[in-house]
Scaffold this motif. Sequence first.
Motif, short mmCIF file in Angstrom:
data_model
loop_
_atom_site.label_atom_id
_atom_site.label_comp_id
_atom_site.label_asym_id
_atom_site.label_seq_id
_atom_site.Cartn_x
_atom_site.Cartn_y
_atom_site.Cartn_z
N GLU A 1 0.83 -1.20 0.00
CA GLU A 1 0.00 0.00 0.00
C GLU A 1 0.87 1.26 0.00
O GLU A 1 1.95 1.27 0.58
N PRO A 2 0.40 2.34 -0.61
CA PRO A 2 1.20 3.56 -0.68
C PRO A 2 1.19 4.34 0.64
O PRO A 2 0.22 4.28 1.41
N ALA A 3 2.27 5.07 0.86
CA ALA A 3 2.35 5.95 2.02
C ALA A 3 1.49 7.19 1.80
O ALA A 3 1.32 7.66 0.68
N VAL A 4 0.98 7.72 2.91
CA VAL A 4 0.21 8.97 2.90
C VAL A 4 0.87 9.91 3.91
O VAL A 4 0.88 9.63 5.11
N LEU A 5 1.41 11.01 3.43
CA LEU A 5 2.16 11.92 4.29
C LEU A 5 1.34 13.16 4.62
O LEU A 5 0.93 13.89 3.71
N PRO A 6 1.13 13.43 5.92
CA PRO A 6 0.41 14.65 6.29
C PRO A 6 1.22 15.92 6.10
O PRO A 6 0.65 17.02 6.05
N ARG A 7 2.55 15.80 6.00
CA ARG A 7 3.42 16.93 5.71
C ARG A 7 4.72 16.36 5.15
O ARG A 7 5.05 15.19 5.37
N PRO A 8 5.50 17.14 4.39
CA PRO A 8 6.74 16.61 3.82
C PRO A 8 7.73 16.23 4.92
O PRO A 8 7.96 17.00 5.86
N ILE A 9 8.32 15.05 4.80
CA ILE A 9 9.28 14.64 5.83
C ILE A 9 10.59 15.42 5.72
O ILE A 9 11.39 15.38 6.66
N THR A 10 10.81 16.12 4.62
CA THR A 10 12.01 16.98 4.54
C THR A 10 11.95 18.11 5.56
O THR A 10 12.98 18.72 5.87
N GLU A 11 10.78 18.41 6.09
CA GLU A 11 10.63 19.47 7.09
C GLU A 11 10.95 18.98 8.49
O GLU A 11 11.10 19.80 9.41
N LEU A 12 11.05 17.68 8.70
CA LEU A 12 11.20 17.12 10.04
C LEU A 12 12.67 17.04 10.43
O LEU A 12 13.53 16.73 9.60
N PRO A 13 13.00 17.26 11.71
CA PRO A 13 14.37 17.05 12.17
C PRO A 13 14.70 15.56 12.12
O PRO A 13 14.11 14.76 12.86
N THR A 14 15.60 15.20 11.23
CA THR A 14 15.77 13.79 10.86
C THR A 14 17.24 13.41 10.79
O THR A 14 18.07 14.17 10.29
N THR A 15 17.53 12.21 11.27
CA THR A 15 18.84 11.59 11.06
C THR A 15 18.63 10.29 10.31
O THR A 15 17.80 9.46 10.72
N TYR A 16 19.37 10.12 9.22
CA TYR A 16 19.37 8.83 8.52
C TYR A 16 20.64 8.09 8.91
O TYR A 16 21.74 8.62 8.75
N VAL A 17 20.49 6.87 9.43
CA VAL A 17 21.63 6.06 9.86
C VAL A 17 21.88 4.97 8.82
O VAL A 17 21.03 4.11 8.61
N LYS A 18 23.04 5.03 8.18
CA LYS A 18 23.41 4.01 7.18
C LYS A 18 24.30 2.97 7.84
O LYS A 18 25.34 3.28 8.43
N CYS A 19 23.90 1.71 7.73
CA CYS A 19 24.70 0.58 8.21
C CYS A 19 25.57 0.10 7.05
O CYS A 19 25.06 -0.39 6.03
N LEU A 20 26.87 0.26 7.21
CA LEU A 20 27.79 0.18 6.07
C LEU A 20 27.95 -1.23 5.52
O LEU A 20 28.30 -1.39 4.35
N MET A 21 27.73 -2.26 6.33
CA MET A 21 27.86 -3.63 5.81
C MET A 21 26.68 -4.02 4.93
O MET A 21 26.70 -5.06 4.29
N ASP A 22 25.65 -3.18 4.91
CA ASP A 22 24.49 -3.42 4.05
C ASP A 22 24.52 -2.49 2.84
O ASP A 22 23.50 -2.25 2.20
N GLY A 23 25.70 -1.97 2.53
CA GLY A 23 25.87 -1.05 1.41
C GLY A 23 26.48 0.25 1.90
O GLY A 23 26.11 0.76 2.96
N PRO A 24 27.41 0.82 1.15
CA PRO A 24 28.17 1.97 1.64
C PRO A 24 27.44 3.30 1.61
O PRO A 24 27.81 4.23 2.33
N THR A 25 26.40 3.40 0.80
CA THR A 25 25.70 4.69 0.68
C THR A 25 24.19 4.48 0.69
O THR A 25 23.69 3.43 0.29
N PRO A 26 23.44 5.49 1.14
CA PRO A 26 21.97 5.40 1.07
C PRO A 26 21.50 5.35 -0.38
O PRO A 26 22.23 5.73 -1.31
N ASN A 27 20.25 4.94 -0.59
CA ASN A 27 19.70 4.89 -1.94
C ASN A 27 19.36 6.30 -2.44
O ASN A 27 19.44 7.29 -1.71
N GLY A 28 18.97 6.38 -3.70
CA GLY A 28 18.73 7.66 -4.34
C GLY A 28 17.72 8.55 -3.65
O GLY A 28 18.00 9.73 -3.40
N PRO A 29 16.53 8.04 -3.32
CA PRO A 29 15.56 8.89 -2.62
C PRO A 29 16.08 9.44 -1.30
O PRO A 29 15.82 10.59 -0.94
#
Length: 232
Positions: free
Chosen positions: A167-195
């Motif tokens: 099912e598709p996500a429904v966002l009440p506001r853009p998540i780019t506005e939220l204080p956010t940390t993305y944690v990349k686990c390096l053994m599962d790939g060195p860089t985050p995906n495109g989005p």
Amino acid sequence: MVNFVLVPGAWLGAWAWDEVADLLDADGHGVYPVTLTGLAELHRPDSAQTPQAQHVADILDVARPLSDVVVVGHSYSGIPAGQAAAALGDRLRRLVFLDSNIPIGGQSFADGWSVEGRAWLAGQLAESGGFWPPLTAEDYAGQDLTADQIATIVERATPHPGRAITEPAVLPRPITELPTTYVKCLMDGPTPNGPVLQHLESPSWTLAELDTGHWPMISRPAELSQLLLSVS
């Protein structure tokens, strides 16, 4: 004091956060691991039809009575966790995506997959009565997990509701506005995906890294706990 709402990824329940929860609790914080509907102790024969919106509601049911909330979504659960965080308003302190998918309005968990990947998933769901079957022990190789940890995950994992990942996500506001940390686990790939890389262009987003595999709450609970404290 920070209130951590910890959401496990596909196939897992609140139990996956046990060690991290103990460490955060010992540091004096509120800790609220979530089992999503249809998984772990909440798994039922008809759980395949659990909607994604129910997983968002599961998180909000825990988070809404709290303040200074840090919502942590692992793997699949980045999608419902991001939607829930976007609905929390000023109760949200930080959103943490832990080596996870992120919600994109109008898109499902699987929409970014290749044609072959989506066909494979459709076959898995059809063969398993609408469930996404758990991984096998071999799938956890090279992810910084001991044999005992892998055995525990395989033993305790439950089939994941297929409806929730299609099912598709429904966002009440853009998540780019939220204080956010993305944690990349390096053994599962060195860089985050495109989005994720696109979202990291937001001044509200930061990137952190852990030198471990895709299940850091199990492979490196102490390091993950310290990282969560440092970004919160």
